[in-house]
Write a protein that holds these residues in place. Structure first.
Motif, mmCIF file in Angstrom:
data_model
loop_
_atom_site.group_PDB
_atom_site.id
_atom_site.type_symbol
_atom_site.label_atom_id
_atom_site.label_comp_id
_atom_site.label_asym_id
_atom_site.label_seq_id
_atom_site.Cartn_x
_atom_site.Cartn_y
_atom_site.Cartn_z
ATOM 1 N N LEU A 1 0.841 -1.198 0.000
ATOM 2 C CA LEU A 1 0.000 0.000 0.000
ATOM 3 C C LEU A 1 0.878 1.251 0.000
ATOM 4 C CD1 LEU A 1 -2.962 -1.014 2.350
ATOM 5 C CD2 LEU A 1 -2.910 -0.901 -0.155
ATOM 6 N N SER A 2 1.958 1.127 -0.769
ATOM 7 C CA SER A 2 2.914 2.217 -0.885
ATOM 8 C C SER A 2 3.664 2.064 -2.195
ATOM 9 C CB SER A 2 3.903 2.202 0.280
ATOM 10 O OG SER A 2 5.010 3.055 0.024
ATOM 11 N N ILE A 3 3.637 3.098 -3.027
ATOM 12 C CA ILE A 3 4.381 3.053 -4.288
ATOM 13 C C ILE A 3 5.880 3.106 -4.016
ATOM 14 C CG2 ILE A 3 4.854 4.345 -6.408
ATOM 15 C CD1 ILE A 3 1.904 5.050 -6.525
ATOM 16 N N THR A 4 6.269 3.881 -3.017
ATOM 17 C CA THR A 4 7.694 3.999 -2.688
ATOM 18 C C THR A 4 8.279 2.650 -2.274
ATOM 19 O OG1 THR A 4 7.408 6.289 -1.977
ATOM 20 C CG2 THR A 4 9.385 5.145 -1.211
ATOM 21 N N GLN A 5 7.633 1.938 -1.373
ATOM 22 C CA GLN A 5 8.140 0.644 -0.913
ATOM 23 C C GLN A 5 8.048 -0.410 -2.018
ATOM 24 O OE1 GLN A 5 6.635 -0.568 2.957
ATOM 25 N NE2 GLN A 5 6.377 1.567 3.579
ATOM 26 N N ALA A 6 6.989 -0.340 -2.841
ATOM 27 C CA ALA A 6 6.878 -1.281 -3.960
ATOM 28 C C ALA A 6 8.024 -1.080 -4.938
ATOM 29 C CB ALA A 6 5.535 -1.100 -4.663
ATOM 30 N N ALA A 7 8.398 0.180 -5.174
ATOM 31 C CA ALA A 7 9.519 0.460 -6.074
ATOM 32 C C ALA A 7 10.805 -0.147 -5.529
ATOM 33 C CB ALA A 7 9.667 1.973 -6.258
ATOM 34 N N ASP A 8 11.007 -0.070 -4.206
ATOM 35 C CA ASP A 8 12.190 -0.699 -3.602
ATOM 36 C C ASP A 8 12.162 -2.209 -3.802
ATOM 37 O OD1 ASP A 8 13.132 1.745 -2.751
ATOM 38 O OD2 ASP A 8 12.276 1.575 -0.735
ATOM 39 N N ASP A 9 10.990 -2.832 -3.628
ATOM 40 C CA ASP A 9 10.870 -4.284 -3.788
ATOM 41 C C ASP A 9 11.199 -4.711 -5.218
ATOM 42 O OD1 ASP A 9 10.125 -4.493 -1.160
ATOM 43 O OD2 ASP A 9 7.962 -4.604 -1.580
ATOM 44 N N LEU A 10 10.805 -3.908 -6.193
ATOM 45 C CA LEU A 10 10.978 -4.263 -7.606
ATOM 46 C C LEU A 10 12.267 -3.708 -8.195
ATOM 47 C CD1 LEU A 10 7.318 -3.633 -8.837
ATOM 48 C CD2 LEU A 10 8.406 -5.845 -8.394
ATOM 49 N N CYS A 11 13.022 -2.967 -7.393
ATOM 50 C CA CYS A 11 14.256 -2.331 -7.877
ATOM 51 C C CYS A 11 13.961 -1.409 -9.064
ATOM 52 C CB CYS A 11 15.312 -3.381 -8.255
ATOM 53 S SG CYS A 11 15.829 -4.409 -6.870
ATOM 54 N N LEU A 12 12.867 -0.659 -8.963
ATOM 55 C CA LEU A 12 12.462 0.307 -9.979
ATOM 56 C C LEU A 12 12.320 1.681 -9.334
ATOM 57 C CD1 LEU A 12 9.657 -1.750 -11.810
ATOM 58 C CD2 LEU A 12 12.007 -1.372 -12.613
ATOM 59 N N THR A 13 12.139 2.693 -10.164
ATOM 60 C CA THR A 13 11.853 4.025 -9.643
ATOM 61 C C THR A 13 10.371 4.135 -9.307
ATOM 62 O OG1 THR A 13 11.411 4.944 -11.837
ATOM 63 C CG2 THR A 13 13.700 4.987 -11.065
ATOM 64 N N GLN A 14 10.038 5.106 -8.473
ATOM 65 C CA GLN A 14 8.628 5.328 -8.127
ATOM 66 C C GLN A 14 7.808 5.667 -9.368
ATOM 67 O OE1 GLN A 14 7.930 7.943 -4.717
ATOM 68 N NE2 GLN A 14 10.052 7.614 -4.057
ATOM 69 N N SER A 15 8.383 6.479 -10.252
ATOM 70 C CA SER A 15 7.641 6.858 -11.455
ATOM 71 C C SER A 15 7.374 5.659 -12.351
ATOM 72 C CB SER A 15 8.407 7.938 -12.223
ATOM 73 O OG SER A 15 9.698 7.468 -12.606
ATOM 74 N N ALA A 16 8.311 4.713 -12.413
ATOM 75 C CA ALA A 16 8.106 3.528 -13.245
ATOM 76 C C ALA A 16 6.963 2.675 -12.695
ATOM 77 C CB ALA A 16 9.393 2.696 -13.315
ATOM 78 N N VAL A 17 6.912 2.510 -11.367
ATOM 79 C CA VAL A 17 5.823 1.741 -10.765
ATOM 80 C C VAL A 17 4.494 2.465 -10.958
ATOM 81 C CG1 VAL A 17 4.931 0.782 -8.615
ATOM 82 C CG2 VAL A 17 7.378 0.651 -9.100
ATOM 83 N N SER A 18 4.487 3.773 -10.807
ATOM 84 C CA SER A 18 3.248 4.543 -11.023
ATOM 85 C C SER A 18 2.751 4.367 -12.451
ATOM 86 C CB SER A 18 3.496 6.026 -10.737
ATOM 87 O OG SER A 18 3.737 6.254 -9.370
ATOM 88 N N ARG A 19 3.677 4.366 -13.410
ATOM 89 C CA ARG A 19 3.266 4.183 -14.805
ATOM 90 C C ARG A 19 2.658 2.804 -15.023
ATOM 91 N NH1 ARG A 19 8.099 7.001 -15.846
ATOM 92 N NH2 ARG A 19 9.207 5.042 -16.292
#
Length: 306
Positions: free
Chosen positions: A24-42
């Motif tokens: 329930l967090s884009i920031t933490q999900a980005a860390d899990d996936l080794c991606l940037t926050q903007s990439a996960v948001s897209r």
């Protein structure tokens, strides 16, 4: 109504959605996936566009599911977790499996072990397990990938690959060879080291040595051992003369630890060494070891007196 497989969203989009849903967090999900926050948001935005509905409500600190998002998450999270579990087990199973190679005690000790450093340098991440046994194994039943067999051409399985033949000649510690060259009577005082094996070409009774004073003795001193590497260790220690299986002893002869007894012409044996593999299309690591064995064997065959 189910969506056709061809129209199903890509796994990357679903991974991004599930990663955000788990945290329930884009920031933490980005860390899990080794991606940037903007990439996960897209990824999330693109999935929402494909489905035509909102999946998350953006909040000041994180996100919250919409009803549609919660429904999709319950299915997608379970499906991806099953994939993670199964693929993790498959990968761990593959990583845990060393390449198991079996050969006789003598072949492992005298031919395979001295060469293993070269294999490790060539493939430093390989995990190899050596099984030294004089018993024939059922490769598949015993979980063995490769086997080096010693037998005649008639007894070799149809899919076996011939590695090199066998040549025999008396060998001893260089000090004993020098003594025998200076004084023929010295040979009479040397024990014959013999492998306790029924095959006649591996026994001394088929050889006649010019043993000087031994001609008057009833029989020469004999030391019998039940493993061939023990025979060679005794020869290395200067305890007597051994029947050298020259292809197995090339490094010891080249390094000067052993020497051929003068006046004794090498003789070929009716047996050879063969490579067997359990599977006709083995996994990549087994193929690498098999290729290395064949390359090493080609070098041995090239130096063989036969």
């Amino acid at each position: 109504m189910s969506m056709p497989l061809v129209r199903l969203s890509s796994l990357d989009l679903l991974k991004g959605f599930v990663a955000v849903g788990r945290r329930l967090s884009i920031t933490q999900a980005a860390d899990d996936l080794c991606l940037t926050q903007s990439a996960v948001s897209r990824q999330v935005n693109q999935l929402e566009e494909q489905l035509g509905c909102r999946l998350f409500l953006r909040q000041h600190r994180g996100v919250a599911f919409t009803p549609e998002g919660e429904r999709l998450f319950r299915s997608a999270d379970g499906a991806l977790q099953q994939l993670q579990d199964v693929m993790g087990e498959l990968r761990r199973s593959e990583e845990r499996r060393p390449v198991t190679v079996t050969a006789s005690v003598g072949v492992v000790g005298l031919w395979l072990l001295p060469r293993l450093a070269a294999l490790q340098q060539l493939h430093p991440r390989l995990d190899v397990r050596l099984s030294a046994s004089n018993q024939l194994s059922d490769l598949r039943a015993d979980g063995i990938d490769l086997a080096l067999r010693y037998c005649s051409a008639a007894d070799a399985p149809a899919d076996a690959v011939r590695l090199f033949g066998e040549t025999l000649a008396p060998v001893a510690h260089p000090r004993l060879v020098e003594e025998a060259a200076r004084d023929p009577g010295a040979l009479a005082r040397m024990a014959l080291l013999e492998l306790d094996d029924p095959r006649p070409w591996l026994q001394w009774r088929g050889w006649t040595l010019a043993r000087g004073a031994a001609r008057g003795r009833a029989r020469p001193a004999m030391l019998r051992l039940n493993q061939y590497d023990q025979v060679i260790h005794a020869a290395l220690a200067g305890q007597g003369v051994a029947l050298g299986r020259l292809e197995l002893l090339q490094p010891l002869l080249a390094g000067g630890q052993l020497a051929l007894l003068a006046g004794q012409a090498p003789r070929p044996s009716p047996y050879a060494f063969w490579l067997l593999q359990a599977e006709p299309a083995p996994r990549a690591d087994v193929q690498r070891v098999a290729e290395w064995v064949r390359a090493e064997a080609a070098g041995t065959a090239a130096l063989s007196p036969s």
